[in-house]
Enzyme design. Structure first.
Site, PDB file in Angstrom:
ATOM      1  N   SER A 164       0.838  -1.194   0.000  1.00  0.00           N
ATOM      2  CA  SER A 164       0.000   0.000   0.000  1.00  0.00           C
ATOM      3  C   SER A 164       0.881   1.255   0.000  1.00  0.00           C
ATOM      4  O   SER A 164       1.666   1.457  -0.930  1.00  0.00           O
ATOM      5  CB  SER A 164      -0.967  -0.041   1.179  1.00  0.00           C
ATOM      6  OG  SER A 164      -2.011   0.884   1.018  1.00  0.00           O
ATOM      7  N   ASP A 266      -9.737  -4.761  -5.282  1.00  0.00           N
ATOM      8  CA  ASP A 266      -9.073  -3.599  -4.701  1.00  0.00           C
ATOM      9  C   ASP A 266      -9.343  -2.393  -5.595  1.00  0.00           C
ATOM     10  O   ASP A 266      -9.213  -2.474  -6.823  1.00  0.00           O
ATOM     11  CB  ASP A 266      -7.564  -3.879  -4.618  1.00  0.00           C
ATOM     12  CG  ASP A 266      -6.778  -2.772  -3.928  1.00  0.00           C
ATOM     13  OD1 ASP A 266      -7.390  -1.793  -3.444  1.00  0.00           O
ATOM     14  OD2 ASP A 266      -5.543  -2.888  -3.882  1.00  0.00           O
ATOM     15  N   HIS A 297      -7.781  -5.342  -0.920  1.00  0.00           N
ATOM     16  CA  HIS A 297      -6.566  -4.610  -0.603  1.00  0.00           C
ATOM     17  C   HIS A 297      -5.935  -5.134   0.687  1.00  0.00           C
ATOM     18  O   HIS A 297      -6.614  -5.349   1.696  1.00  0.00           O
ATOM     19  CB  HIS A 297      -6.891  -3.122  -0.456  1.00  0.00           C
ATOM     20  CG  HIS A 297      -5.706  -2.259  -0.232  1.00  0.00           C
ATOM     21  ND1 HIS A 297      -4.792  -1.983  -1.220  1.00  0.00           N
ATOM     22  CD2 HIS A 297      -5.264  -1.616   0.876  1.00  0.00           C
ATOM     23  CE1 HIS A 297      -3.849  -1.195  -0.741  1.00  0.00           C
ATOM     24  NE2 HIS A 297      -4.104  -0.965   0.532  1.00  0.00           N
TER      25      HIS A 297
END
Length: 327
Positions: A164, A266, A297
């Site tokens: 991320s 995601d 995610h």
């Protein structure tokens, strides 16, 4: 006249809140969604914490396997890791990221250096990317000479990875240092970007079709943007949209190979795919994209012990093994 008490303007998973009077409330505890039990046993890995940037009080958690394998004198590749959290929350000491780094150290196997960095909104972008560069400089100047790591770590085989927000930092490390930017004794062999955080002014299909109960929603992504962007910047700001219209070209940067991992459900899926296309087709980089079906995610941080997380560990291991000695 009594003054209205401050109220919450932005709430990031309960871990950090921006108040109406401009103050910031930050919890000392991890966000609840990232709390978990770590199974008994330490996977044969020992670890310790150090401060790599005293000026900003930034810590790193260092991991090394207790046993190096059959050869017992063969040193292991090094994996520098940056955690996720939207640039606003997270720490390598949070249980989810600690469990993930334990697995990487044990199962690749590798020496893992898990770096914290400054968080927004107290420190807006590009503070996090700047700290990624500081971490690499510390890796070269201090970690590579650390007696505790010396017997285990081969700093001529360094990989950089992150999830991320940490995946975004990984991109910027690659763009800044390439293969040889850390000098002759520290070699950057490759980069692993796990669902890297990217934004943009134009909505993607994945963002428009986001499920309301997704782990990362479009609304949450917009909130992160409000908290992390410097004054006057849009979501095309190059720090957060490294393949966007304002981003500098990377044709001249000699980078090591990249593995980019995306997830089917995601909201970042389409941006990750666009990033890979531009890196390969316009900038001539060696980039592999792998998408995990039926996942969201940061699925491996939510459940570091799932079957898909097992598969992800094997994927990262194969990438490291395949590129440990590439020129």
């Amino acid at each position: 006249m009594s003054q209205e008490p401050p109220y919450v303007v932005e709430d990031c998973r309960g871990a950090v809140q921006l108040m109406s009077d401009g103050t910031i409330r930050r919890s000392a505890e991890p966000a609840a969604v990232f709390l978990m039990d770590i199974p008994d046993g330490d996977l044969g890995v020992e670890w310790r914490d150090v401060t790599y940037d005293p000026e900003h009080g930034l810590n790193a958690r260092l991991y090394k396997p207790r046993h190096l394998g059959a050869a017992n004198d063969a040193r292991l590749p090094v994996l520098a890791y940056f955690h996720g959290g939207g640039f606003c929350i997270g720490s390598g000491r949070w249980p989810c990221f600690h469990a993930w780094c334990l697995r990487l150290a044990s199962e690749l196997p590798a020496v893992v250096l898990s770096f914290d960095y400054r968080l927004a909104p107290e420190h807006r972008l590009p503070a996090a990317q700047e700290d990624g560069a500081k971490a690499m400089s510390w890796l070269r100047s201090t970690a590579a000479k650390d007696p505790w790591l010396a017997s285990a770590a081969d700093f001529s085989r360094v990989f950089v990875a992150g999830d991320s927000a940490g995946g975004n930092i990984t991109h910027h490390v690659a763009a800044r240092f390439g293969k040889t930017g850390l000098g002759p004794t520290v070699r950057l062999r490759g980069y692993v970007l796990l669902m890297p955080a990217m934004a943009g002014e134009t909505r993607t299909r994945a963002e428009l079709e986001c499920l309301p109960d997704a782990f990362l929603t479009t609304e949450m992504s917009d909130m992160y943007a409000r908290l992390i962007l410097p004054d006057g910047a849009t979501r095309d700001y190059p720090a957060i949209n490294p393949a966007g219209p304002e981003a500098p070209g990377l044709e001249a940067v000699a980078m090591g190979p990249m593995l980019v991992v995306a997830a089917e459900h995601d909201i970042l899926r389409d941006r990750n795919a666009h990033y890979v296309r531009r890196m390969k087709e316009e900038w001539g980089k060696e980039v592999e994209l792998v998408e995990f079906a039926d996942e969201q995610h940061d699925f491996f941080a939510v459940d570091p012990w799932s079957e898909h997380t097992d598969e992800l560990v094997r994927l990262v291991r194969k990438f490291v093994v395949d590129h440990m000695d590439t020129e």
